[in-house]
Design an enzyme around this catalytic site. Structure first.
Site, PDB file in Angstrom:
ATOM      1  N   GLU A  35       0.881  -1.166   0.000  1.00  0.00           N
ATOM      2  CA  GLU A  35       0.000   0.000   0.000  1.00  0.00           C
ATOM      3  C   GLU A  35       0.921   1.220   0.000  1.00  0.00           C
ATOM      4  O   GLU A  35       1.810   1.310   0.848  1.00  0.00           O
ATOM      5  CB  GLU A  35      -0.875  -0.025   1.259  1.00  0.00           C
ATOM      6  CG  GLU A  35      -1.939   1.038   1.203  1.00  0.00           C
ATOM      7  CD  GLU A  35      -2.801   1.126   2.456  1.00  0.00           C
ATOM      8  OE1 GLU A  35      -2.786   0.192   3.269  1.00  0.00           O
ATOM      9  OE2 GLU A  35      -3.476   2.158   2.583  1.00  0.00           O
ATOM     10  N   ARG A 259       4.812 -12.676   9.721  1.00  0.00           N
ATOM     11  CA  ARG A 259       5.406 -11.368   9.624  1.00  0.00           C
ATOM     12  C   ARG A 259       6.824 -11.417  10.210  1.00  0.00           C
ATOM     13  O   ARG A 259       7.058 -12.107  11.204  1.00  0.00           O
ATOM     14  CB  ARG A 259       4.554 -10.436  10.489  1.00  0.00           C
ATOM     15  CG  ARG A 259       4.476  -9.042  10.069  1.00  0.00           C
ATOM     16  CD  ARG A 259       3.334  -8.373  10.819  1.00  0.00           C
ATOM     17  NE  ARG A 259       2.313  -8.000   9.862  1.00  0.00           N
ATOM     18  CZ  ARG A 259       2.371  -6.888   9.122  1.00  0.00           C
ATOM     19  NH1 ARG A 259       3.350  -6.026   9.277  1.00  0.00           N
ATOM     20  NH2 ARG A 259       1.447  -6.622   8.255  1.00  0.00           N
ATOM     21  N   LYS A 269       4.342   0.850   9.265  1.00  0.00           N
ATOM     22  CA  LYS A 269       4.444   2.141   8.578  1.00  0.00           C
ATOM     23  C   LYS A 269       3.788   3.259   9.372  1.00  0.00           C
ATOM     24  O   LYS A 269       4.259   4.391   9.364  1.00  0.00           O
ATOM     25  CB  LYS A 269       3.808   2.035   7.184  1.00  0.00           C
ATOM     26  CG  LYS A 269       4.728   1.363   6.184  1.00  0.00           C
ATOM     27  CD  LYS A 269       4.074   1.273   4.831  1.00  0.00           C
ATOM     28  CE  LYS A 269       3.133   0.095   4.784  1.00  0.00           C
ATOM     29  NZ  LYS A 269       2.498  -0.098   3.480  1.00  0.00           N
TER      30      LYS A 269
HETATM   31  P1  ATP Z   1       2.639  -2.063   7.788  1.00  0.00           P
HETATM   32  O1  ATP Z   1       1.950  -2.489   9.028  1.00  0.00           O
HETATM   33  O2  ATP Z   1       4.088  -1.836   7.967  1.00  0.00           O
HETATM   34  O3  ATP Z   1       1.968  -0.922   7.106  1.00  0.00           O
HETATM   35  P2  ATP Z   1       1.415  -3.685   5.841  1.00  0.00           P
HETATM   36  O4  ATP Z   1       1.251  -5.143   5.831  1.00  0.00           O
HETATM   37  O5  ATP Z   1       0.193  -2.872   6.065  1.00  0.00           O
HETATM   38  O6  ATP Z   1       2.553  -3.332   6.833  1.00  0.00           O
HETATM   39  P3  ATP Z   1       1.655  -3.449   3.049  1.00  0.00           P
HETATM   40  O7  ATP Z   1       2.132  -2.290   2.244  1.00  0.00           O
HETATM   41  O8  ATP Z   1       0.224  -3.786   2.994  1.00  0.00           O
HETATM   42  O9  ATP Z   1       2.089  -3.160   4.529  1.00  0.00           O
HETATM   43  O10 ATP Z   1       2.564  -4.722   2.756  1.00  0.00           O
HETATM   44  C1  ATP Z   1       2.917  -5.183   1.499  1.00  0.00           C
HETATM   45  C2  ATP Z   1       3.307  -6.629   1.618  1.00  0.00           C
HETATM   46  O11 ATP Z   1       4.379  -6.789   2.524  1.00  0.00           O
HETATM   47  C3  ATP Z   1       2.154  -7.456   2.148  1.00  0.00           C
HETATM   48  O12 ATP Z   1       2.080  -8.653   1.422  1.00  0.00           O
HETATM   49  C4  ATP Z   1       2.533  -7.694   3.582  1.00  0.00           C
HETATM   50  O13 ATP Z   1       1.960  -8.886   4.048  1.00  0.00           O
HETATM   51  C5  ATP Z   1       4.056  -7.728   3.524  1.00  0.00           C
HETATM   52  N1  ATP Z   1       4.618  -7.312   4.802  1.00  0.00           N
HETATM   53  C6  ATP Z   1       4.391  -6.173   5.474  1.00  0.00           C
HETATM   54  N2  ATP Z   1       5.055  -6.145   6.635  1.00  0.00           N
HETATM   55  C7  ATP Z   1       5.730  -7.305   6.712  1.00  0.00           C
HETATM   56  C8  ATP Z   1       6.602  -7.894   7.679  1.00  0.00           C
HETATM   57  N3  ATP Z   1       6.914  -7.249   8.816  1.00  0.00           N
HETATM   58  N4  ATP Z   1       7.129  -9.101   7.403  1.00  0.00           N
HETATM   59  C9  ATP Z   1       6.839  -9.738   6.267  1.00  0.00           C
HETATM   60  N5  ATP Z   1       6.028  -9.260   5.327  1.00  0.00           N
HETATM   61  C10 ATP Z   1       5.468  -8.055   5.526  1.00  0.00           C
HETATM   62 MG    MG Z   2      -1.488  -3.076   4.709  1.00  0.00          MG
END
Ligand code: ATP
Ligand code: MG
Length: 556
Positions: A35, A259, A269
């Site tokens: 995102e 994760r 983020k």
């Molecule tokens: P955040 O909480 O940091 O915003 P998010 O999952 O909302 O993380 P996204 O931009 O939606 O962030 O993530 C893009 C991809 O990266 C998704 O497939 C997500 O599952 C993966 N991802 C995000 N954070 C992690 C993590 N800490 N470890 C492994 N994969 C991750």
């Molecule tokens: Mg997300």
């Protein structure tokens, strides 16, 4: 990546391998779906290495898909940074795609569900919807708007799209079962009204699809074979499958992995954005940030980050990874590639009384003793040098092998010297050491027969170049700041940045360029910071030479 073949399988590779062996697919398609609401962090790197790693190893390709269905938090700046970071990590996507490009198709899917009698417009407020949702042990209650006619739903949904209603006035919900044991299946919301400007579609839309409606359908549109996401989406899988089956579209499948989080930092983020906005750090690429851009500015190499992701692998259960492992990976890499330099941080003047005044001698030292092809650099030597203050003790303990009155040491790549006299100012502070050197002891041509235990780094005073160094420590004082009581920002380490504005470096450092990696002897690994200018060289310490925290820990 050519080393991939030798690496042991993770459970997702096993699934892919058996799917290919069974002839289910000729090639696989994965996607990385960020995102664009922030910069990528080390957890994302793990997901990137997994998704792109699979299609590097097996036939197929990976799409980069921006999951941009929330207009309020998303921005083009983030889109650009994400692309930069993935490229820098060394991966190439097949297609650059945006969930927002599917807004039209998603709208049509929603209309199809309404026509099948499987979706309805709900006039309830968010609170009212929540109140009727039930609990895991109690069924929910049907909304009073659940049984609207198809015609009425089609009309209201079209008017939602046309902008007739304010934010929050209505939602579109899918009609499944308000008593379903999986709470997420109790008539989840597909669309909400949000009159907001979108970074790509501008003001074209005022209704936006929810994650659950956009994600799986986007996967299906792109014929993603293996849709990999983190564990919190396990309960969403049922809805993912239900929507794909009901719409009778390409059957993508979702698989979940744990994760990846590392200690002494936060990887969310939302939290990282707070650190940036509230100026706890100097932007998303502050070298203390766990972002890819922060790690890059700090001096991490893409190889070291990929190595780290490989080593931690893919798991089915969450755990906190020790940041020491990341530091280990960068040390391993830098030891092989960093150019060695001598830099004195806290100078003490040393005069070699038997060395001719005004003479400069060019000595040679290895650029990197670990390199396959040894190259050398010139280092000027003269009568007046700086050594590190802490390398001299007037009354040393027994095993102090550095400099002390009457004691001998080697100056790295130069001569053996002996301290003859200590000069002090009127307050008793040591301001200068008078030493003599052994002319036959020159490194590489030593015929003196003298053995010394200590080797010190040094710089020639008339040739020294001034620079600034920035030394970093962990951004947080506690292992898991996101899970402590109260605000995570209370746990910030106040000493995470130490600036030394004048250090003294050998002149070879003047040729530094961005991306060059150095080992400052006995001080750590360093790289030029973007704040550098011709007049003021600024170096970031990427990592110390040894794991100093391991020592701290073993003391307690
Ligand atoms: P955040 O909480 O940091 O915003 P998010 O999952 O909302 O993380 P996204 O931009 O939606 O962030 O993530 C893009 C991809 O990266 C998704 O497939 C997500 O599952 C993966 N991802 C995000 N954070 C992690 C993590 N800490 N470890 C492994 N994969 C991750
Ligand atoms: Mg997300």
């Amino acid at each position: 990546m050519d080393t991939k073949e030798e690496k042991s399988h993770n459970f997702i590779e096993e699934i892919v391998e058996s799917d290919l062996a069974a002839g289910k697919y000729k090639e696989i398609v994965t996607r990385f779906p960020p995102e664009p609401n922030g910069y990528l962090h080390i957890g994302h790197a793990s997901s990137i290495c997994l998704n792109f790693g699979l299609t590097n190893k097996f036939p197929g390709y990976t799409n980069l898909r921006f999951d941009d269905t929330n207009p309020v938090t998303e921005d083009t700046e983030y889109v650009e940074s994400i692309k930069d970071d993935i490229r820098w990590l060394g991966f190439t996507w097949k297609n650059e795609l945006y969930a927002s490009d599917y807004f039209g198709k998603l709208y049509d899917f929603a209309v199809q569900l309404i026509k099948k009698g499987l979706a309805y417009v709900d006039d309830s407020t968010a609170d009212a919807i929540a109140a009727l949702k039930g609990t895991p042990t109690q069924p929910g209650v049907d909304s009073p708007f659940r049984n609207r006619s198809v015609e009425e739903n089609l009309d209201l949904f079209a008017r939602m799209k046309a902008g007739e209603f304010p934010d929050g006035a209505r939602t579109l919900r899918v009609k499944i079962d308000m008593a379903h044991p999986n709470m997420l299946m109790r008539d989840p919301i597909l669309y909400r009204i949000k009159h907001a400007h979108h970074h790509r579609t501008g003001n074209d839309w005022c209704i936006y699809p929810m994650y659950d409606f956009a994600h799986g359908q986007s996967d299906s549109i792109e014929h993603i074979t293996h849709s990999l996401c983190t564990l919190e989406f396990v309960p969403h899988r049922e809805l993912y499958d239900w929507l794909i089956q009901t719409l009778e579209i390409y059957p993508s499948h979702q698989y979940e992995f744990a994760r990846r989080n590392i200690n002494y930092t936060v990887t969310s983020k939302r939290k990282l954005l707070q650190l940036v906005n509230e100026k706890f750090v100097d932007g998303w690429d502050d070298p203390r940030m766990p972002t890819i851009s922060g790690l890059r500015r700090r001096g991490y190499t893409p190889e070291s980050i990929r190595d780290f992701c490989d080593r931690i692998g893919i798991a089915k259960r969450e755990n906190l990874i020790d940041v020491s492992l990341l530091e280990f990976c960068i040390r391993e890499d830098l030891n092989k590639i960093a150019l060695r330099r001598m830099v004195v941080f806290d100078p003490l003047k040393l005069v070699i009384t038997n060395y001719p005044e005004g003479k400069t001698e060019m000595l040679q030292s290895e650029e990197n003793p670990e390199a396959e092809k040894i190259e050398v650099r010139d280092i000027p030597f003269s009568r007046e040098l700086y050594i590190e203050k802490e390398d001299f003790m007037e009354n040393p303990p027994k095993k102090f092998f550095r400099l002390a009155p009457g004691q001998m040491v080697r100056l790295k790549s130069a001569y053996i010297i002996k301290c003859d006299e200590v000069i002090k100012d009127e307050n008793g502070n040591i301001i200068e050491l008078r030493c003599s050197y052994i002319p036959e002891s020159r490194s590489g041509a030593d015929t003196s027969g003298i053995n010394v235990k200590g080797t010190l780094h040094w710089v020639s005073i008339p040739h020294a170049v001034s620079a600034e160094v920035r030394l970093y420590d962990r951004l947080f004082r506690v292992e898991d700041p996101g899970n402590e009581e109260g605000d995570f920002k209370e746990y910030i380490n106040p000493d995470s940045l130490q600036v030394i504005s004048h250090v003294y470096a050998e002149p070879a450092l003047l040729k530094s360029r961005f991306g060059d990696r150095y080992q400052f002897l006995r001080k750590g690994y360093f790289t030029l910071d973007k704040d550098s200018s011709e007049e003021n060289l600024v170096f970031n310490r990427t990592v110390t030479l040894k794991d100093t925290w391991a020592k701290e820990k073993s003391k307690t």
